[in-house]
Design a protein around this motif. Structure first.
Motif, PDB file in Angstrom:
ATOM      1  N   ILE A  74      46.133  30.738  50.513  1.00 38.06           N
ATOM      2  CA  ILE A  74      47.757  30.820  49.841  1.00 38.06           C
ATOM      3  C   ILE A  74      48.131  31.938  50.994  1.00 38.06           C
ATOM      4  O   ILE A  74      47.688  33.189  50.710  1.00 38.06           O
ATOM      5  N   LYS A  75      49.101  31.844  51.644  1.00 42.10           N
ATOM      6  CA  LYS A  75      49.785  32.395  52.914  1.00 42.10           C
ATOM      7  C   LYS A  75      50.577  33.317  52.955  1.00 42.10           C
ATOM      8  O   LYS A  75      51.828  33.613  51.314  1.00 42.10           O
ATOM      9  N   GLY A  76      50.810  34.933  52.664  1.00 42.47           N
ATOM     10  CA  GLY A  76      51.346  35.881  52.346  1.00 42.47           C
ATOM     11  C   GLY A  76      50.883  36.343  51.863  1.00 42.47           C
ATOM     12  O   GLY A  76      51.655  37.625  51.074  1.00 42.47           O
ATOM     13  N   ILE A  77      49.603  36.084  50.981  1.00 44.94           N
ATOM     14  CA  ILE A  77      49.636  37.276  49.676  1.00 44.94           C
ATOM     15  C   ILE A  77      48.675  38.351  50.657  1.00 44.94           C
ATOM     16  O   ILE A  77      48.184  38.592  51.851  1.00 44.94           O
ATOM     17  N   THR A  78      49.309  40.178  50.137  1.00 45.85           N
ATOM     18  CA  THR A  78      48.977  41.343  51.251  1.00 45.85           C
ATOM     19  C   THR A  78      47.747  41.799  50.057  1.00 45.85           C
ATOM     20  O   THR A  78      47.048  42.852  50.444  1.00 45.85           O
ATOM     21  N   HIS A  79      47.819  41.718  49.066  1.00 45.67           N
ATOM     22  CA  HIS A  79      46.554  42.582  48.182  1.00 45.67           C
ATOM     23  C   HIS A  79      46.948  41.022  46.954  1.00 45.67           C
ATOM     24  O   HIS A  79      47.448  40.543  45.603  1.00 45.67           O
ATOM     25  N   PRO A  80      45.483  40.278  47.511  1.00 44.20           N
ATOM     26  CA  PRO A  80      44.258  39.102  45.867  1.00 44.20           C
ATOM     27  C   PRO A  80      44.466  40.140  44.901  1.00 44.20           C
ATOM     28  O   PRO A  80      42.963  41.549  45.162  1.00 44.20           O
ATOM     29  N   LEU A  81      43.809  39.871  44.704  1.00 45.14           N
ATOM     30  CA  LEU A  81      43.481  40.459  42.873  1.00 45.14           C
ATOM     31  C   LEU A  81      42.624  39.634  41.991  1.00 45.14           C
ATOM     32  O   LEU A  81      42.335  38.313  42.095  1.00 45.14           O
ATOM     33  N   ARG A  82      41.697  40.219  41.230  1.00 42.75           N
ATOM     34  CA  ARG A  82      41.134  39.550  40.580  1.00 42.75           C
ATOM     35  C   ARG A  82      40.936  39.266  39.182  1.00 42.75           C
ATOM     36  O   ARG A  82      41.752  40.831  39.176  1.00 42.75           O
ATOM     37  N   ASP A  83      39.513  39.116  38.576  1.00 44.05           N
ATOM     38  CA  ASP A  83      40.056  39.237  37.642  1.00 44.05           C
ATOM     39  C   ASP A  83      39.617  40.701  36.098  1.00 44.05           C
ATOM     40  O   ASP A  83      38.951  41.458  37.265  1.00 44.05           O
ATOM     41  N   ASN A  84      40.565  41.270  35.551  1.00 40.93           N
ATOM     42  CA  ASN A  84      40.367  42.273  35.140  1.00 40.93           C
ATOM     43  C   ASN A  84      40.688  43.481  35.885  1.00 40.93           C
ATOM     44  O   ASN A  84      40.762  44.875  35.869  1.00 40.93           O
ATOM     45  N   ASP A  85      41.415  43.368  37.021  1.00 41.01           N
ATOM     46  CA  ASP A  85      42.094  43.908  38.053  1.00 41.01           C
ATOM     47  C   ASP A  85      43.184  44.937  37.091  1.00 41.01           C
ATOM     48  O   ASP A  85      43.997  43.783  36.597  1.00 41.01           O
ATOM     49  N   ILE A 105      45.644  33.370  37.877  1.00 40.85           N
ATOM     50  CA  ILE A 105      46.053  34.466  36.977  1.00 40.85           C
ATOM     51  C   ILE A 105      47.160  34.766  36.425  1.00 40.85           C
ATOM     52  O   ILE A 105      48.353  34.178  36.838  1.00 40.85           O
ATOM     53  N   ALA A 106      47.022  35.055  35.228  1.00 38.32           N
ATOM     54  CA  ALA A 106      48.300  35.668  34.332  1.00 38.32           C
ATOM     55  C   ALA A 106      48.910  37.312  34.393  1.00 38.32           C
ATOM     56  O   ALA A 106      47.374  37.837  34.870  1.00 38.32           O
ATOM     57  N   TYR A 107      49.989  37.589  34.189  1.00 43.64           N
ATOM     58  CA  TYR A 107      49.464  39.043  33.995  1.00 43.64           C
ATOM     59  C   TYR A 107      50.149  39.934  33.505  1.00 43.64           C
ATOM     60  O   TYR A 107      51.099  39.018  32.646  1.00 43.64           O
ATOM     61  N   PHE A 108      50.079  40.708  32.360  1.00 48.09           N
ATOM     62  CA  PHE A 108      49.814  41.654  31.388  1.00 48.09           C
ATOM     63  C   PHE A 108      50.295  42.530  31.089  1.00 48.09           C
ATOM     64  O   PHE A 108      49.433  43.147  31.585  1.00 48.09           O
ATOM     65  N   THR A 109      51.191  43.576  30.320  1.00 49.28           N
ATOM     66  CA  THR A 109      51.168  44.538  30.047  1.00 49.28           C
ATOM     67  C   THR A 109      52.290  44.743  29.224  1.00 49.28           C
ATOM     68  O   THR A 109      52.791  44.220  28.237  1.00 49.28           O
ATOM     69  N   ASP A 110      51.602  46.727  28.080  1.00 43.26           N
ATOM     70  CA  ASP A 110      51.785  47.117  26.822  1.00 43.26           C
ATOM     71  C   ASP A 110      52.488  47.286  26.867  1.00 43.26           C
ATOM     72  O   ASP A 110      53.884  47.012  25.833  1.00 43.26           O
ATOM     73  N   SER A 111      54.010  47.259  28.085  1.00 38.43           N
ATOM     74  CA  SER A 111      55.270  47.766  28.598  1.00 38.43           C
ATOM     75  C   SER A 111      56.542  46.187  28.553  1.00 38.43           C
ATOM     76  O   SER A 111      56.893  46.698  29.806  1.00 38.43           O
ATOM     77  N   GLY A 112      56.595  45.964  28.205  1.00 37.83           N
ATOM     78  CA  GLY A 112      57.447  44.885  28.919  1.00 37.83           C
ATOM     79  C   GLY A 112      58.749  44.592  28.217  1.00 37.83           C
ATOM     80  O   GLY A 112      59.255  45.885  28.090  1.00 37.83           O
ATOM     81  N   CYS A 167      54.723  50.068  35.242  1.00 36.28           N
ATOM     82  CA  CYS A 167      53.929  49.808  33.936  1.00 36.28           C
ATOM     83  C   CYS A 167      52.756  49.289  34.539  1.00 36.28           C
ATOM     84  O   CYS A 167      52.833  48.734  35.984  1.00 36.28           O
ATOM     85  N   GLN A 168      51.841  48.920  33.724  1.00 40.18           N
ATOM     86  CA  GLN A 168      50.440  48.588  34.083  1.00 40.18           C
ATOM     87  C   GLN A 168      49.926  47.587  33.889  1.00 40.18           C
ATOM     88  O   GLN A 168      50.604  46.625  32.458  1.00 40.18           O
ATOM     89  N   PHE A 169      50.255  46.496  34.922  1.00 43.19           N
ATOM     90  CA  PHE A 169      49.283  45.137  34.525  1.00 43.19           C
ATOM     91  C   PHE A 169      48.267  44.636  34.262  1.00 43.19           C
ATOM     92  O   PHE A 169      47.467  45.647  35.874  1.00 43.19           O
ATOM     93  N   LYS A 170      47.350  44.652  33.558  1.00 42.80           N
ATOM     94  CA  LYS A 170      45.918  43.739  33.896  1.00 42.80           C
ATOM     95  C   LYS A 170      46.219  42.007  34.024  1.00 42.80           C
ATOM     96  O   LYS A 170      47.178  41.931  34.120  1.00 42.80           O
ATOM     97  N   ILE A 171      45.166  41.968  35.008  1.00 43.68           N
ATOM     98  CA  ILE A 171      44.947  40.505  35.715  1.00 43.68           C
ATOM     99  C   ILE A 171      44.259  40.142  34.746  1.00 43.68           C
ATOM    100  O   ILE A 171      43.097  40.119  34.942  1.00 43.68           O
ATOM    101  N   LEU A 172      44.280  38.780  34.525  1.00 41.77           N
ATOM    102  CA  LEU A 172      43.668  37.971  33.787  1.00 41.77           C
ATOM    103  C   LEU A 172      43.209  36.359  34.333  1.00 41.77           C
ATOM    104  O   LEU A 172      44.393  36.040  34.315  1.00 41.77           O
TER     105      LEU A 172
END
Length: 260
Positions: free
Chosen positions: A83-94, A116-123, A101-106
């Motif tokens: 995937i071109k252009g990603i500057t911040h690669p994310l893995r599970d539980n990052d 991946i999905a992005y989950f936050t307690d404060s939506g 807001c803090q997002f957890k990566i699933l």
């Protein structure tokens, strides 16, 4: 708390835009097309400060290069070098902090292996929020383009364990077709029948059916209900050789939906 708004794109995509109530700095999720994003930013006087990607399909990443070309902004996404252009690669539980807001990566493989999905307690309105791309839809789930039924079952089970009032921000307006299929699987589900009428009214007014809530999906979405007797029976009727295991049930009904 976040203000979360849909930006329609293509025929049925939603690019989600979110920001804090006291800020004009926004993030967008899965911008497959730069044009509608630029229009929304200009119309509302907002400043794009970051991009989130759930998976590599073009209708989710097609606008990234154009949006980032003149902006020095982070692009978050799966740890997939293709995937071109990603500057911040994310893995599970990052975890990442966006708009205070803090997002957890699933990790949610199934539709694709890198999803991946992005989950936050404060939506929105203080409800938890889930940006789930093409893993979970209102009334459905993504096709198994790369992953297996076992992977999709694991991913959906993980999402099903989130708080019931979590708002589900999926990436497509597939709801009416999904619910038509869901009724074929569970014709006696009263909550599903009620939802069909509610969705028909929304679409008659050209209003989005997204977000849903996880609680509603657990009551009506057959892909989250593969352990329920009527869904098990429907899968058995469709494929008499299948077992009653939730994974096999999901496999059967997903293949059924592919040709529905």
């Amino acid at each position: 708390m976040l203000i979360i708004s849909p930006i329609p794109a293509f025929n049925d995509n939603y690019i989600w835009m979110f920001h804090s109530p006291d800020s004009r700095e926004v993030f967008v999720v899965d911008p497959g097309d730069a044009g509608p994003v630029e229009q929304a930013l200009n119309y509302h006087g907002l400043n794009l400060v970051g991009i989130l990607i759930t998976h590599h399909h073009f209708d989710h990443i097609g606008g990234v290069a154009e949006l980032a070309h003149t902006r020095n902004i982070p692009v978050y996404g799966p740890d997939n070098p293709n995937i071109k252009g990603i500057t911040h690669p994310l893995r599970d539980n990052d975890t990442v902090e966006l708009s205070t807001c803090q997002f957890k990566i699933l990790a949610t493989p199934g539709h694709t292996l890198d999803h991946i999905a992005y989950f936050t307690d404060s939506g929105d309105d203080e409800n938890p929020a889930l940006f789930c791309g093409d893993t979970l839809f209102v009334g459905g789930c993504g096709r198994l383009f790369e992953g297996t039924a076992e992977q999709m079952y694991s991913s959906l089970s993980r999402l099903a364990s989130l708080p019931g009032h979590t708002r589900i921000y999926c990436a497509h307006e597939y709801t009416q077709a999904n619910l038509e299929f869901a009724r074929a699987v569970e014709p006696n589900n009263r909550k599903l029948q009620e939802q069909v009428m509610q969705v028909a009214e929304l679409r008659s007014e050209n209003r989005p059916t997204v977000p849903s809530t996880l609680r509603k999906e657990l009551d009506t979405n057959p892909f989250l209900r593969s352990n329920q007797p009527e869904v098990i029976q429907a899968a058995s009727d469709r494929d008499p050789s299948s077992s009653a295991s939730p994974i096999d049930v999901l496999r059967v009904i997903r293949a059924w939906k592919d040709n529905f």
